[in-house]
Scaffold this motif. Sequence first.
Motif, PDB file in Angstrom:
ATOM      1  N   LEU A   1       0.827  -1.214   0.000  1.00 26.23           N
ATOM      2  CA  LEU A   1       0.000   0.000   0.000  1.00 26.23           C
ATOM      3  C   LEU A   1       0.859   1.263   0.000  1.00 26.23           C
ATOM      4  N   ARG A   2       2.028   1.175   0.587  1.00 24.46           N
ATOM      5  CA  ARG A   2       2.909   2.355   0.588  1.00 24.46           C
ATOM      6  C   ARG A   2       3.378   2.705  -0.816  1.00 24.46           C
ATOM      7  N   ARG A   3       3.371   1.759  -1.717  1.00 30.03           N
ATOM      8  CA  ARG A   3       3.695   2.056  -3.114  1.00 30.03           C
ATOM      9  C   ARG A   3       2.643   2.954  -3.759  1.00 30.03           C
ATOM     10  N   VAL A   4       1.405   2.846  -3.266  1.00 24.27           N
ATOM     11  CA  VAL A   4       0.284   3.576  -3.876  1.00 24.27           C
ATOM     12  C   VAL A   4       0.040   4.903  -3.154  1.00 24.27           C
ATOM     13  N   MET A   5       0.437   4.958  -1.903  1.00 25.25           N
ATOM     14  CA  MET A   5       0.145   6.117  -1.059  1.00 25.25           C
ATOM     15  C   MET A   5       0.946   7.353  -1.485  1.00 25.25           C
ATOM     16  N   ALA A   6       0.387   8.535  -1.250  1.00 23.14           N
ATOM     17  CA  ALA A   6       1.122   9.781  -1.515  1.00 23.14           C
ATOM     18  C   ALA A   6       2.404   9.793  -0.683  1.00 23.14           C
ATOM     19  N   PRO A   7       3.450  10.478  -1.186  1.00 22.89           N
ATOM     20  CA  PRO A   7       4.753  10.396  -0.515  1.00 22.89           C
ATOM     21  C   PRO A   7       4.777  10.926   0.926  1.00 22.89           C
ATOM     22  N   TYR A   8       4.036  12.004   1.191  1.00 23.85           N
ATOM     23  CA  TYR A   8       4.068  12.595   2.541  1.00 23.85           C
ATOM     24  C   TYR A   8       2.636  12.768   3.045  1.00 23.85           C
ATOM     25  N   PRO A   9       1.975  11.691   3.425  1.00 25.11           N
ATOM     26  CA  PRO A   9       0.529  11.800   3.696  1.00 25.11           C
ATOM     27  C   PRO A   9       0.163  12.512   4.991  1.00 25.11           C
ATOM     28  N   LEU A  10       1.093  12.585   5.940  1.00 30.92           N
ATOM     29  CA  LEU A  10       0.699  13.065   7.269  1.00 30.92           C
ATOM     30  C   LEU A  10       1.298  14.435   7.571  1.00 30.92           C
ATOM     31  N   PRO A  11       0.457  15.470   7.679  1.00 32.46           N
ATOM     32  CA  PRO A  11       0.987  16.803   8.007  1.00 32.46           C
ATOM     33  C   PRO A  11       1.608  16.823   9.410  1.00 32.46           C
ATOM     34  N   ARG A  12       2.685  17.570   9.532  1.00 35.29           N
ATOM     35  CA  ARG A  12       3.372  17.641  10.835  1.00 35.29           C
ATOM     36  C   ARG A  12       2.461  18.031  11.998  1.00 35.29           C
ATOM     37  N   PRO A  13       1.570  19.045  11.856  1.00 35.59           N
ATOM     38  CA  PRO A  13       0.722  19.391  13.010  1.00 35.59           C
ATOM     39  C   PRO A  13      -0.175  18.216  13.431  1.00 35.59           C
ATOM     40  N   CYS A  14      -0.576  17.401  12.462  1.00 36.03           N
ATOM     41  CA  CYS A  14      -1.459  16.264  12.783  1.00 36.03           C
ATOM     42  C   CYS A  14      -0.688  15.160  13.496  1.00 36.03           C
ATOM     43  N   ILE A  15       0.552  14.977  13.099  1.00 38.41           N
ATOM     44  CA  ILE A  15       1.404  13.995  13.783  1.00 38.41           C
ATOM     45  C   ILE A  15       1.568  14.414  15.246  1.00 38.41           C
ATOM     46  N   ALA A  16       1.826  15.719  15.445  1.00 35.05           N
ATOM     47  CA  ALA A  16       2.041  16.224  16.809  1.00 35.05           C
ATOM     48  C   ALA A  16       0.785  16.031  17.662  1.00 35.05           C
ATOM     49  N   LEU A  17      -0.396  16.321  17.075  1.00 34.65           N
ATOM     50  CA  LEU A  17      -1.653  16.156  17.820  1.00 34.65           C
ATOM     51  C   LEU A  17      -1.898  14.694  18.184  1.00 34.65           C
ATOM     52  N   ALA A  18      -1.597  13.805  17.239  1.00 32.77           N
ATOM     53  CA  ALA A  18      -1.820  12.372  17.496  1.00 32.77           C
ATOM     54  C   ALA A  18      -0.909  11.898  18.626  1.00 32.77           C
ATOM     55  N   LEU A  19       0.348  12.337  18.598  1.00 31.44           N
ATOM     56  CA  LEU A  19       1.282  11.905  19.646  1.00 31.44           C
ATOM     57  C   LEU A  19       0.838  12.414  21.011  1.00 31.44           C
ATOM     58  N   GLU A  20       0.298  13.622  21.023  1.00 33.95           N
ATOM     59  CA  GLU A  20      -0.179  14.178  22.292  1.00 33.95           C
ATOM     60  C   GLU A  20      -1.367  13.368  22.820  1.00 33.95           C
ATOM     61  N   ALA A  21      -2.273  13.013  21.926  1.00 33.25           N
ATOM     62  CA  ALA A  21      -3.441  12.232  22.357  1.00 33.25           C
ATOM     63  C   ALA A  21      -3.018  10.858  22.878  1.00 33.25           C
ATOM     64  N   LEU A  22      -1.947  10.308  22.286  1.00 31.78           N
ATOM     65  CA  LEU A  22      -1.521   8.963  22.664  1.00 31.78           C
ATOM     66  C   LEU A  22      -0.589   8.944  23.875  1.00 31.78           C
ATOM     67  N   SER A  23      -0.241  10.129  24.382  1.00 33.08           N
ATOM     68  CA  SER A  23       0.594  10.197  25.594  1.00 33.08           C
ATOM     69  C   SER A  23      -0.231   9.704  26.781  1.00 33.08           C
ATOM     70  N   SER A  24       0.407   9.477  27.926  1.00 35.59           N
ATOM     71  CA  SER A  24      -0.371   8.919  29.044  1.00 35.59           C
ATOM     72  C   SER A  24      -1.431   9.904  29.534  1.00 35.59           C
ATOM     73  N   THR A  25      -1.129  11.209  29.538  1.00 32.45           N
ATOM     74  CA  THR A  25      -2.169  12.155  29.978  1.00 32.45           C
ATOM     75  C   THR A  25      -3.296  12.214  28.945  1.00 32.45           C
ATOM     76  N   GLY A  26      -2.910  12.167  27.660  1.00 31.45           N
ATOM     77  CA  GLY A  26      -3.927  12.169  26.600  1.00 31.45           C
ATOM     78  C   GLY A  26      -4.848  10.970  26.732  1.00 31.45           C
ATOM     79  N   GLN A  27      -4.266   9.824  26.969  1.00 31.47           N
ATOM     80  CA  GLN A  27      -5.066   8.596  27.072  1.00 31.47           C
ATOM     81  C   GLN A  27      -6.028   8.657  28.251  1.00 31.47           C
ATOM     82  N   ALA A  28      -5.555   9.247  29.365  1.00 34.78           N
ATOM     83  CA  ALA A  28      -6.415   9.342  30.550  1.00 34.78           C
ATOM     84  C   ALA A  28      -7.628  10.218  30.241  1.00 34.78           C
ATOM     85  N   GLU A  29      -7.397  11.327  29.526  1.00 41.37           N
ATOM     86  CA  GLU A  29      -8.496  12.237  29.177  1.00 41.37           C
ATOM     87  C   GLU A  29      -9.507  11.540  28.266  1.00 41.37           C
TER      88      GLU A  29
END
Length: 368
Positions: free
Chosen positions: A233-261
């Motif tokens: 699937l990575r052969r078909v996917m756009a080269p840079y699919p994930l915007p940096r601000p979205c990566i940062a938001l996802a990591l924050e949500a997946l942190s332990s405080t994010g998960q608790a919330e």
Amino acid sequence: MSVLDLARPEIRAMQPYSSARMEASGGKVMLNANESAWAPPGDHGLGCNRYPDPQPRELTDALASLYGVRPEQVLVGRGSDEAIDLLVRAFCRAGEDAIAIQPPTFGMYAVCARVQNAGIVEVPLAADFSLDAVALLAAVTPAVKLVFVCTPNNPTGQLVSPETIERLAIALKGRALLVVDEAYIEFADAVSVASLINRYDNLAVLRTLSKAWALAGARIGTLLANEEVITLLRRVMAPYPLPRPCIALALEALSSTGQAEVRVHLATVREQRERMASALAVLPGVREVLPSQANFLAVRFDDAGAVYQRLLEAGIVVRDVRRYPGLGDALRITIGNVEENDRVLTVLKRPAQDGRHVADGLASGERA
Ligand code: PMP
């Protein structure tokens, strides 16, 4: 037989695009990707003048650990919508291959198939909206390359048992890739079938941060599958699919405080779903509230069109699902916060009048 034998041969054979960031990263002076040397206004340290990592390891690690699989079995995209599209494009030859779905179900499977000019084999859910595994398997012709199963199903809310999923995976081995869409699984009294991808190479699981994780606006969805499917699937996917601000938001949500919330909100939604189901079931004009394991309720009304209108006039927008087979009298109501849910009940408890009177009768400030 490898599951890749089901994929489009031309995708397997082609030379994939090699992005600058994939070829080299981490240098002190990065002059290989025609980027700007200056951060943009409002960057806040995100480094948006640089292309993002196509699949940031920190994020694939966090999602792999959340979903109980290995990072190599994770593909992160712009919502699970993107993964559905990639699967159809990589596995279905236009004008030849097909997908199988069980209406009434999530509309994007069929839309992606139509865009790709792939066929759509429909095996309707039973009258009680349970999946008919025997009928489904009987309908899987050699042209069917992907079988989508949505659990809990949108828009009905029902679960498909892990035993049925496993039975399907076994029966479809060498015939089709079984794609289990678990967009709403966090709201259910059930465990994910993600770990079964280690046992069945023809099983893939869709997960998303859009629902329980409150990140619909960041567009982060995940496909869990065997490494060879992810690589394809990575052969078909756009080269840079994930915007940096979205990566940062996802990591924050997946942190332990994010998960608790997130866990707190999840408990509220589940509690409110039961409260709304009981409260709606006894209202005049309500025929049935379908049992739901998701963050919404499909509700049958004597006159769903009039109810939709009444809610709309009170500023409340729900989903009209009357066009779905078997749901000609139903609306799908998302579970909101306590106040939002109260508003729905307040409007529906009022005796039915014509729309003008309902709107006129609202207390001041009640219009959204
Ligand atoms: N699958 C199902 C069953 C859905 O209901 C939705 C969104 N409505 C999606 C997938 C897509 O979700 P997203 O692209 O936001 O991850």
